[in-house]
Write an enzyme that holds these catalytic residues in place. Structure first.
Site: not given
Ligand code: IMP
Length: 189
Positions: A109, A47-48, A158, A171, A165, A105-106, A137
């Site tokens: 990380d 949903k991000g 975070f 959100r 969220d 994508e939001d 990030k």
């Molecule tokens: P990754 O798989 O670690 O790259 O993270 C991607 C997903 O993790 C994003 O689509 C977010 O839904 C969630 N996410 C990562 N970091 C954050 C944050 O700081 N706040 C909220 N959601 C996050």
């Protein structure tokens, strides 16, 4: 009208104006790159990226004729750290074969979510596949997912708001913010 900061918000990292400038910058770059390939299909990751996808689509020139679809994945459950396992919760409603696809994508990380989506959609034979991420990030990357368009580089914390969220809260905030540490106090290691 006075705005009240909700409980748990420690600081605003990017306000609504900075977000909309970043979205406009991204839209400009995307419009230039897709000028000869109109009909780009934006695939928003729920949903991000809900608000980000909507704002990006509206910032693109109408001549680009963008289409919009969504899919939903999860990797965080209710925690502030990734479980490391990405699951598809809801698939797109149309085929992407032969289409110019842009994953929206939001945040990236550790990179697992984006890399999972690139694998999944790449196997469906799109004409092209690129990724646009609002927040980067870069501190804990585990896989090198390719990001074609990056909006803002985010501090190592975070973040919530503008679609992102924590346990389904925050959100709706119009800005991106850092949470106070006590909010995570109930999480187990
Ligand atoms: P990754 O798989 O670690 O790259 O993270 C991607 C997903 O993790 C994003 O689509 C977010 O839904 C969630 N996410 C990562 N970091 C954050 C944050 O700081 N706040 C909220 N959601 C996050």
């Amino acid at each position: 009208m006075t705005s009240v900061t909700p409980e748990g918000i420690e600081a605003i990292l990017f306000d609504a104006d900075e977000i909309s400038k970043a979205v406009a910058r991204l839209a400009g770059a995307i419009a230039r790159d897709y000028a000869t390939d109109p009909s780009v299909l934006l695939v928003g990751v729920l949903k991000g990226a809900l608000f980000f996808t909507a704002d990006l689509a509206r910032a693109l020139p109408p001549s680009l004729d963008p289409r919009i679809d969504f899919l939903a994945v999860t990797s965080y459950g209710n925690a502030s750290r990734s479980s490391g396992e990405v699951r598809l919760l809801k698939d797109m409603s149309e085929s992407i074969e032969g289409k110019h696809v842009l994953i929206v994508e939001d945040i990236v990380d550790n990179g697992l979510t984006l890399s999972y989506l690139q694998d999944l959609l790449g196997r469906r034979h799109p004409a092209s596949l690129r990724s646009c991420v609002l927040l980067d990030k870069p501190y804990r990357r585990r896989v090198d997912a390719k990001v074609d368009y990056t909006g803002l580089v985010c501090p190592d914390t975070f973040v919530v708001g503008y679609g992102l969220d924590y346990q389904e809260k925050y959100r709706n905030l119009p800005y991106l913010a850092k949470l106070e540490p006590w909010v995570f106090a109930g999480e187990v290691e």
